[in-house]
Design an enzyme around this catalytic site. Structure first.
Site, PDB file in Angstrom:
ATOM      1  N   SER A 132       5.345 -10.958  -5.075  1.00  0.00           N
ATOM      2  CA  SER A 132       4.000  -9.528  -6.346  1.00  0.00           C
ATOM      3  C   SER A 132       4.713  -8.594  -5.105  1.00  0.00           C
ATOM      4  CB  SER A 132       2.533  -9.923  -5.746  1.00  0.00           C
ATOM      5  OG  SER A 132       2.335  -9.935  -4.603  1.00  0.00           O
ATOM      6  N   LYS A 169      -0.099  -5.197  -0.692  1.00  0.00           N
ATOM      7  CA  LYS A 169      -0.463  -4.325  -2.022  1.00  0.00           C
ATOM      8  C   LYS A 169       0.220  -2.883  -2.157  1.00  0.00           C
ATOM      9  CE  LYS A 169      -1.162  -8.212  -4.920  1.00  0.00           C
ATOM     10  NZ  LYS A 169      -0.874  -9.027  -3.646  1.00  0.00           N
TER      11      LYS A 169
END
Length: 212
Positions: A132, A169
């Site tokens: 990701s 993230k």
């Protein structure tokens, strides 16, 4: 490892500090401009030397395809045996839901790395799972150097605990809404209403290394 010349060390330090500050490597052109080389080709020559000596790994298909490489062997420090010294850091693997990130059962081993690799001293290394964050140069299986911190700023890449899971993230905020942004278009952002849901900061990313 072989010792680096002064010029090679300048290139390595610039790469290291750029990754620590931006969580992404510099381009060849950025290296050339920052260090006063005549061209990106001159920077590339130094990069190939660093790769041959085992300090970095190059990916010719990407403009920012530069990876730091560090050994587990405590006798091999990045520059010379007289460099700033080594840190012994826990390598954390998959974290069980609800358990402290540094719980003994999560620690795969300890890793000796040079303190010179990071602009800020990390507290542990987290093994990255998934793709990701590939746009930020963080790949599946990499070791993310993490420094515990009381707060995170917009734009920082950090380790969060949300919905009893740990995730890496980029952070953004709009009022009471937090957004955890993936660096891969295949993944949607995680949007969190902090008035109703709990989002915990586990630490800030201060570097990425490729484990050997």
């Amino acid at each position: 490892m072989e010792e680096l010349t002064a010029k090679q060390r300048r290139v390595y330090v610039f790469i290291r500090d750029t990754i620590a500050a931006r969580q992404t490597p510099p381009t060849r052109a950025e290296i050339a401009e920052a260090l006063g080389f005549a061209s990106a080709n001159a920077a590339q020559a130094h990069l190939r030397t660093l790769e041959n000596k085992g300090f970095i790994e190059l990916n010719a298909r990407r403009s920012r395809g530069i990876r730091l490489v560090t050994p587990d062997d405590a006798s091999d420090e990045p520059f010379t045996q007289s460099s700033a010294g080594a840190l012994s850091l826990a390598v954390v693997g998959r974290v069980a839901a609800g358990a402290p990130i540094l719980a003994l059962e999560h620690v795969e081993r300890r890793c000796r790395v040079s303190a010179d690799l990071f602009s800020a001293r990390p507290d542990y290394l987290l093994r990255v799972t998934g793709d990701s964050m590939i746009g930020a140069g963080i790949l599946d299986g990499d070791l993310l150097a993490v420094r515990t911190a009381p707060e995170v700023r917009p734009g920082d890449i950090a380790v969060f605990r949300w919905d009893d899971e740990v995730t890496v993230k980029r952070f953004a905020r709009d009022g009471q809404t937090a957004r955890l942004i993936a660096e891969n278009p295949r993944y949607e952002d995680i949007v969190i209403d902090t008035t109703r849901e709990t989002l915990s900061l586990e630490g800030l990313a201060v570097g990425v290394i490729r484990n050997l």
